[in-house]
Enzyme design. Structure first.
Site, PDB file in Angstrom:
ATOM      1  N   CYS A 104       0.821  -1.203   0.000  1.00 20.72           N
ATOM      2  CA  CYS A 104       0.000   0.000   0.000  1.00 20.72           C
ATOM      3  C   CYS A 104       0.865   1.267   0.000  1.00 20.72           C
ATOM      4  O   CYS A 104       1.488   1.551  -1.009  1.00 20.72           O
ATOM      5  CB  CYS A 104      -0.999  -0.035   1.150  1.00 20.72           C
ATOM      6  SG  CYS A 104      -2.485   0.903   0.744  1.00 20.72           S
ATOM      7  N   HIS A 139      -3.597  -5.024   0.521  1.00 21.50           N
ATOM      8  CA  HIS A 139      -3.025  -5.528   1.774  1.00 21.50           C
ATOM      9  C   HIS A 139      -3.070  -7.056   1.815  1.00 21.50           C
ATOM     10  O   HIS A 139      -4.037  -7.628   2.309  1.00 21.50           O
ATOM     11  CB  HIS A 139      -3.798  -4.974   2.973  1.00 21.50           C
ATOM     12  CG  HIS A 139      -3.584  -3.516   3.199  1.00 21.50           C
ATOM     13  ND1 HIS A 139      -2.552  -3.040   3.985  1.00 21.50           N
ATOM     14  CD2 HIS A 139      -4.231  -2.443   2.731  1.00 21.50           C
ATOM     15  CE1 HIS A 139      -2.599  -1.719   3.997  1.00 21.50           C
ATOM     16  NE2 HIS A 139      -3.608  -1.324   3.238  1.00 21.50           N
ATOM     17  N   GLU A 171      -1.538  -9.041   3.680  1.00 19.53           N
ATOM     18  CA  GLU A 171      -1.400  -9.594   5.028  1.00 19.53           C
ATOM     19  C   GLU A 171      -2.727 -10.038   5.643  1.00 19.53           C
ATOM     20  O   GLU A 171      -2.758 -10.931   6.486  1.00 19.53           O
ATOM     21  CB  GLU A 171      -0.681  -8.591   5.952  1.00 19.53           C
ATOM     22  CG  GLU A 171      -1.462  -7.333   6.335  1.00 19.53           C
ATOM     23  CD  GLU A 171      -1.323  -6.183   5.342  1.00 19.53           C
ATOM     24  OE1 GLU A 171      -1.013  -6.445   4.161  1.00 19.53           O
ATOM     25  OE2 GLU A 171      -1.541  -5.026   5.734  1.00 19.53           O
TER      26      GLU A 171
HETATM   27  N1  GLN Z   1      -2.041   6.854   2.531  1.00 16.87           N
HETATM   28  C1  GLN Z   1      -2.132   6.066   1.359  1.00 16.87           C
HETATM   29  C2  GLN Z   1      -3.471   6.187   0.655  1.00 16.87           C
HETATM   30  O1  GLN Z   1      -4.422   6.651   1.233  1.00 16.87           O
HETATM   31  C3  GLN Z   1      -1.821   4.611   1.647  1.00 16.87           C
HETATM   32  C4  GLN Z   1      -2.839   3.921   2.489  1.00 16.87           C
HETATM   33  C5  GLN Z   1      -2.340   2.648   3.109  1.00 16.87           C
HETATM   34  O2  GLN Z   1      -1.154   2.368   3.148  1.00 16.87           O
HETATM   35  N2  GLN Z   1      -3.246   1.848   3.638  1.00 16.87           N
HETATM   36  O3  GLN Z   1      -3.608   5.838  -0.475  1.00 16.87           O
END
Ligand code: GLN
Length: 534
Positions: free
Chosen positions: A382, A508, A510
């Site tokens: 992410c 994600h 995980e």
């Molecule tokens: N801050 C980033 C976004 O909003 C990444 C979000 C995250 O890592 N969950 O896209």
């Protein structure tokens, strides 16, 4: 009829109610019951999505896009139950439902009160998981007996059990039996008092599960049974486990907690099949052939729970490779401040997890540069992917001001930008790109090789995305787009093809890793880290 188990906690917080609930669910599931789980959180936020990980640890995301308490991660990992929006309710969500109904005239003429309207709404939430496909629902009540906030929840479950009738619902109370060093004794009084608090509001636990550091003796069981009104065989010792939290279900099974619970619920025991789980735990304990060190470079490093699912997913991959994963927790800001790469020098692999806000970004970029230049296996997740793109754009393409518009709206190379669908969004809660989305992988890439298929589905939680205007420039220098949304528009995975193992994803992974089924990307990443070592 669906049966209900309610789990409450007493004496102190952080006793591991979530792990206990998940372990019980795992045992019941492996006895052939269909189990659903949920958590009630007494805070007023409608969901934990608007809270910093420093408050309650990581925000766990379900397939259906709910931002939930991290205990749901335990539920999914231990018991393999799939959680949904119905698996996590907060005081805020309960109240907003009631207030919403009141504004629509739903209680016309009535005074809306905690009892019965809030408690009825809580009972509705408990029943929302009932259905022909569910045999048993386990509901964990957050907080500690005696908290003002949890009172409506406790009153609601008291009523629920009363209305469900004998044998259809039970209460399990998790308490602490502390060892007092100066006295050289274990003390049952805090547990007695905690049960007393519950009794005051009409709840008598059917089973008492006692967290302890040391083994309890017969006198402790007798005392707790007599003073807490719980049959002696239903006083259970849950001692700290030595090697892995995945030992907890085995420990509870040894004390026949599952069959005792089934007996209380008037259900037949059925056969328990947990050989695969036992093997897995044995591998954790005994079969560590090798070790691998993974640096996790983040900004919430001081709080272990902030990256809970990441650490678990690394462990799962380690188990699959018979390797112990040593997690090196690297505070991004410290890496930024230090004039060198010493904090990373023993890492066999580097992982940059998700996050929000610009604190720690320079440290993360520094870690990524080190991984890229030194051929250290790298997994970006992410924000970790977004940083990998920024780093590449700055240091390989020479776009010195490349950035995400989350951190610099004026950048002339906004390689990460707000999604179109996000531009008009002003409300912060529950408005990101959330939950499971399909992704198509390009054949012949490392990512496709890891997954061993090309159509995948992964969970998301972000507002920003890869800016397609820079696709060609980045791909020309070796940062390939290897996974996208089925329409090709959203970049989901990038891979540095001039590096032995460098993968970063917008989702994600995980959240979907399980102890017996490590996530393919983590599995492959650990494999690469071990390979590098050799
Ligand atoms: N801050 C980033 C976004 O909003 C990444 C979000 C995250 O890592 N969950 O896209």
């Amino acid at each position: 009829m669906t049966k209900h188990i309610f789990i409450t906690g007493g004496v102190v917080s952080s006793l591991g109610k979530g792990i206990t609930a998940a372990s019980l669910a795992m045992l019941l599931k492996h006895r052939g019951y269909r189990v659903a789980m949920q958590k009630m959180d007494p805070y007023i936020n409608v969901d934990p999505g608007t809270m910093s990980p420093y408050q309650h640890g990581e925000v766990y995301v379900t397939d259906d896009g709910a931002e939930t308490d991290l205990d749901l991660g335990h539920y999914e990992r231990f018991a393999g139950v799939s959680c949904s929006r119905a698996s996590n309710y907060t005081t805020g969500r309960i109240y907003s439902n009631v207030i919403g109904r009141e504004r629509k005239g739903g209680y016309l003429g009535g005074t809306v009160q905690v009892i019965p309207h809030i408690t009825d709404e809580i009972k509705r939430a408990v029943s929302s998981l009932d259905g022909p496909d569910t045999d048993i629902i386990i509901t964990e009540i957050g907080g500690t007996a005696g908290d003002i906030e949890s009172l409506p929840f406790l009153e609601a479950i008291r009523q629920f059990k009363h209305e469900a009738g004998a044998g259809n619902a039970i209460f399990i109370h998790l308490t602490l039996v502390p060892y007092i060093k100066a006295a050289g004794e274990m003390k049952t009084k805090p547990s007695q008092q905690s049960v007393g608090i519950l009794r005051n509001i009409g709840i008598v636990p059917d089973m008492l599960v006692c967290r302890t550091e040391k083994p309890m003796h017969d006198e402790h069981f007798s005392k707790l049974s007599l003073f807490c009104n719980v049959a002696k065989e239903l006083v259970i010792e849950e001692r700290d486990v030595k090697n892995s939290i995945y030992e907890v279900p085995l420990e509870l099974a040894r004390q026949e907690v599952d069959t005792k619970v089934l007996q209380q619920l008037q259900l037949p025991p059925k056969e328990l099949k947990i050989d695969g789980w036992k093997d897995m735990v044995e591998r954790v304990i005994a079969h560590e052939k090798s070790a691998v060190s993974i640096a996790v470079v983040g900004k919430y490093i001081s709080l272990r729970d902030a990256y809970k699912s990441i650490y678990e997913a690394l462990d799962h991959a380690g188990i699959a490779h018979d390797a112990k994963v040593n997690i090196m927790m690297v505070e991004a800001e410290e890496l930024e401040k230090s004039g060198n790469y010493d904090l990373l020098k023993n890492a066999d692999g580097i992982l940059v997890p998700g996050g929000f806000g610009d604190r720690g970004i320079p440290g993360k970029l520094k870690a990524i540069k080190y991984a890229r230049e030194n051929n250290v296996p790298f997994l970006g997740i992410c924000l970790g992917m977004q940083c990998a793109v920024i780093e590449f754009a700055r240091n390989v393409l020479g776009y010195t001001d490349a950035n995400s518009t989350e951190f610099d709206e004026e950048s002339s190379h906004p390689v990460i930008d707000l999604m179109l669908s996000q531009k008009a969004v002003t409300q912060k809660g529950g408005t990101m790109r959330l939950g499971a989305y399909p992704c198509v992988l390009q054949k012949g890439t490392r990512a496709a090789e890891a997954y061993n298929e090309v159509n995948i589905s992964e969970r998301h939680r972000h507002r920003y995305e890869f800016n397609n205007n820079f696709r060609e420039a980045l791909e020309n220098e070796g940062l390939k787009i290897v996974g996208t949304s089925p329409d090709g528009k959203l970049v989901e995975i990038v891979e540095n093809v001039r590096h032995p193992w460098f993968i970063a994803c917008q989702f994600h992974p995980e959240f979907k890793s399980r102890p017996l089924e490590p996530h393919p990307l983590f599995d492959n990443f650990i494999g690469a880290a071990l390979g590098e070592k050799k």
